[in-house]
Scaffold this active site. Structure first.
Site, PDB file in Angstrom:
ATOM      1  N   THR A 122     -18.020  18.126  -3.687  1.00  0.00           N
ATOM      2  CA  THR A 122     -19.016  17.825  -4.711  1.00  0.00           C
ATOM      3  C   THR A 122     -18.794  16.399  -5.222  1.00  0.00           C
ATOM      4  O   THR A 122     -18.002  15.638  -4.666  1.00  0.00           O
ATOM      5  CB  THR A 122     -19.000  18.920  -5.812  1.00  0.00           C
ATOM      6  OG1 THR A 122     -20.113  18.705  -6.670  1.00  0.00           O
ATOM      7  CG2 THR A 122     -17.722  18.948  -6.609  1.00  0.00           C
TER       8      THR A 122
ATOM      9  N   GLY B 165     -38.842  12.011  -7.367  1.00  0.00           N
ATOM     10  CA  GLY B 165     -37.529  11.428  -7.147  1.00  0.00           C
ATOM     11  C   GLY B 165     -37.369  11.065  -5.677  1.00  0.00           C
ATOM     12  O   GLY B 165     -38.048  11.626  -4.807  1.00  0.00           O
TER      13      GLY B 165
ATOM     14  N   ASP C  57     -27.403  21.300   1.217  1.00  0.00           N
ATOM     15  CA  ASP C  57     -28.148  21.241  -0.056  1.00  0.00           C
ATOM     16  C   ASP C  57     -29.658  21.382   0.146  1.00  0.00           C
ATOM     17  O   ASP C  57     -30.309  22.162  -0.542  1.00  0.00           O
ATOM     18  CB  ASP C  57     -27.858  19.926  -0.790  1.00  0.00           C
ATOM     19  CG  ASP C  57     -26.491  19.924  -1.458  1.00  0.00           C
ATOM     20  OD1 ASP C  57     -26.010  21.001  -1.831  1.00  0.00           O
ATOM     21  OD2 ASP C  57     -25.911  18.827  -1.601  1.00  0.00           O
TER      22      ASP C  57
ATOM     23  N   GLU D 172     -26.431  17.148  12.226  1.00  0.00           N
ATOM     24  CA  GLU D 172     -27.614  16.299  12.046  1.00  0.00           C
ATOM     25  C   GLU D 172     -27.996  16.150  10.566  1.00  0.00           C
ATOM     26  O   GLU D 172     -28.382  15.072  10.126  1.00  0.00           O
ATOM     27  CB  GLU D 172     -28.767  16.904  12.836  1.00  0.00           C
ATOM     28  CG  GLU D 172     -29.955  15.973  12.963  1.00  0.00           C
ATOM     29  CD  GLU D 172     -31.215  16.714  13.368  1.00  0.00           C
ATOM     30  OE1 GLU D 172     -31.112  17.735  14.078  1.00  0.00           O
ATOM     31  OE2 GLU D 172     -32.300  16.266  12.940  1.00  0.00           O
TER      32      GLU D 172
ATOM     33  N   LYS E 263     -19.250  13.088  -1.869  1.00  0.00           N
ATOM     34  CA  LYS E 263     -20.101  13.548  -0.763  1.00  0.00           C
ATOM     35  C   LYS E 263     -20.325  12.483   0.310  1.00  0.00           C
ATOM     36  O   LYS E 263     -20.424  12.799   1.488  1.00  0.00           O
ATOM     37  CB  LYS E 263     -21.455  14.042  -1.295  1.00  0.00           C
ATOM     38  CG  LYS E 263     -21.359  15.368  -2.041  1.00  0.00           C
ATOM     39  CD  LYS E 263     -22.744  15.855  -2.440  1.00  0.00           C
ATOM     40  CE  LYS E 263     -22.663  17.150  -3.206  1.00  0.00           C
ATOM     41  NZ  LYS E 263     -23.978  17.765  -3.417  1.00  0.00           N
TER      42      LYS E 263
HETATM   43  P1  ATR Z   1     -29.224  12.202  -6.680  1.00  0.00           P
HETATM   44  O1  ATR Z   1     -28.260  12.134  -5.535  1.00  0.00           O
HETATM   45  O2  ATR Z   1     -28.811  13.212  -7.721  1.00  0.00           O
HETATM   46  O3  ATR Z   1     -30.629  12.386  -6.257  1.00  0.00           O
HETATM   47  P2  ATR Z   1     -29.596   9.357  -7.112  1.00  0.00           P
HETATM   48  O4  ATR Z   1     -29.504   9.130  -5.660  1.00  0.00           O
HETATM   49  O5  ATR Z   1     -28.888   8.448  -8.037  1.00  0.00           O
HETATM   50  O6  ATR Z   1     -29.062  10.814  -7.475  1.00  0.00           O
HETATM   51  O7  ATR Z   1     -31.154   9.453  -7.521  1.00  0.00           O
HETATM   52  C1  ATR Z   1     -31.555   9.697  -8.806  1.00  0.00           C
HETATM   53  C2  ATR Z   1     -33.061   9.874  -8.818  1.00  0.00           C
HETATM   54  O8  ATR Z   1     -33.472  10.106 -10.180  1.00  0.00           O
HETATM   55  C3  ATR Z   1     -33.833   8.661  -8.361  1.00  0.00           C
HETATM   56  O9  ATR Z   1     -35.049   9.089  -7.765  1.00  0.00           O
HETATM   57  C4  ATR Z   1     -34.097   7.935  -9.683  1.00  0.00           C
HETATM   58  O10 ATR Z   1     -35.197   7.052  -9.667  1.00  0.00           O
HETATM   59  P3  ATR Z   1     -34.983   5.489  -9.224  1.00  0.00           P
HETATM   60  O11 ATR Z   1     -34.951   5.497  -7.733  1.00  0.00           O
HETATM   61  O12 ATR Z   1     -36.167   4.794  -9.779  1.00  0.00           O
HETATM   62  O13 ATR Z   1     -33.697   5.044  -9.857  1.00  0.00           O
HETATM   63  C5  ATR Z   1     -34.420   9.110 -10.562  1.00  0.00           C
HETATM   64  N1  ATR Z   1     -34.267   8.851 -11.997  1.00  0.00           N
HETATM   65  C6  ATR Z   1     -33.116   8.704 -12.686  1.00  0.00           C
HETATM   66  N2  ATR Z   1     -33.379   8.505 -13.988  1.00  0.00           N
HETATM   67  C7  ATR Z   1     -34.743   8.550 -14.132  1.00  0.00           C
HETATM   68  C8  ATR Z   1     -35.654   8.433 -15.232  1.00  0.00           C
HETATM   69  N3  ATR Z   1     -35.197   8.243 -16.477  1.00  0.00           N
HETATM   70  N4  ATR Z   1     -36.982   8.554 -14.994  1.00  0.00           N
HETATM   71  C9  ATR Z   1     -37.444   8.766 -13.745  1.00  0.00           C
HETATM   72  N5  ATR Z   1     -36.641   8.871 -12.658  1.00  0.00           N
HETATM   73  C10 ATR Z   1     -35.314   8.786 -12.849  1.00  0.00           C
END
Ligand code: ATR
Length: 275
Positions: A62, A125, A102, A78, A66
């Site tokens: 975790t 996201g 996941d 893959e 990762k």
């Molecule tokens: P994870 O592995 O948990 O997906 P990550 O790779 O850091 O973590 O991605 C976080 C996601 O949350 C991204 O899509 C991020 O958007 P950005 O690419 O614009 O950074 C999104 N995210 C984080 N905080 C946010 C917020 N306050 N509003 C909208 N999107 C958010």
């Protein structure tokens, strides 16, 4: 000899994986244990070597390891190559192989709901979690998937890699009523009082709204969707199914997932009926 499995992370005390896997091992008569191991990033390599020396049967990974574990593994499935991240390691007596369960865990959870593959899906996201889900949806033959992200370029990149469509958050808000399945994968909602990643004004009440977060069981996003009359799905199912896929790889046994979703939901203080 009794086998043992582990989960490594930093922090690790909060992880529900030991509870879940130990219960499955007892329930399915597997003579094994599953232990949490606190591993600091700087000691990842030597911790992995120690696990190997001590004869670990397999383990989960975790945050924050990762991605960092990837170069130390002998082989990658893959799913792990696509993700460049691993949450499960198996050992066949010769080599340590990395997998990422996941995304498939999320899709298995989603498939327990009444949905059809042709329905329009929106992923909110474009980070690591969204990547796993977008590829898993593609493997499961969903063919109308859109991705919206605060940083549009990341949505474009993920959409191009998965044959999906990228849309801006503004367009996603405006056309939200067109989507039957909406999947929230951003970290928004982990902290109380945070704003929603997008407005749900245009959502249709016959939509299914899913969040990958399970603490809290009901994120502000799910709460708002429920108030709009939508069906909601929290992240407990994804957590349980990603673990179930790992358990099956280690033991060959498909564990009881539905009962585990009830148990984990209860443990988190929730009411299963209202998940
Ligand atoms: P994870 O592995 O948990 O997906 P990550 O790779 O850091 O973590 O991605 C976080 C996601 O949350 C991204 O899509 C991020 O958007 P950005 O690419 O614009 O950074 C999104 N995210 C984080 N905080 C946010 C917020 N306050 N509003 C909208 N999107 C958010």
């Amino acid at each position: 000899m009794k086998k043992w499995y582990a989960v490594i992370g930093d922090p690790i005390a909060h992880s529900l994986s030991p509870f879940m896997h130990d219960l499955w091992m007892v329930e399915h008569g597997v003579d094994a244990s599953y232990i949490p191991v606190h591993v600091k990033p700087a000691r990842l390599k030597e911790s992995f070597d120690a696990l190997k020396t001590l004869g670990v049967g397999g383990f989960n990974i975790t945050l924050p390891h990762k991605q960092a574990i990837v170069p130390f593994l002998d082989e990658l499935d893959e799913t792990a190559i696509i993700m460049d991240a691993v949450n499960t390691v198996t050992f066949d007596g010769q080599s340590y192989k990395g997998w990422n369960t996941d995304g498939d865990g999320f899709v298995r959870s989603l498939m327990t709901e009444q949905i059809a593959l042709h329905e329009k899906v929106l992923i909110i996201g474009a980070g690591g979690a969204a990547r796993g889900i977008a590829f898993a949806l593609k493997r499961a033959n969903f063919h109308d998937v859109s991705i919206a992200n605060r940083t549009y370029q990341r949505a474009e990149e993920l959409a191009a890699a998965t044959g999906s469509e990228a849309i801006t958050m503004q367009d996603a808000e405006k056309s939200l009523g067109d989507f039957r399945i909406i999947i929230q994968t951003t970290s928004v909602g982990l902290a109380e009082g945070e704003a929603l990643p997008l407005s749900l004004d245009q959502i249709q009440p016959d939509s299914l709204v899913a969040d990958i977060i399970y603490t809290p069981l009901e994120t502000p996003f799910l709460k708002a969707a429920k108030e709009k009359g939508c069906r909601i799905l929290n992240g407990v199912g994804m957590f349980v199914y990603q673990g179930a896929i790992a358990f099956e790889k280690w033991t060959g046994i498909r564990p009881d997932t539905e009962k585990m979703i009830h148990i984990i939901t209860d443990k988190l203080g929730g009411n299963y009926v209202n998940r």
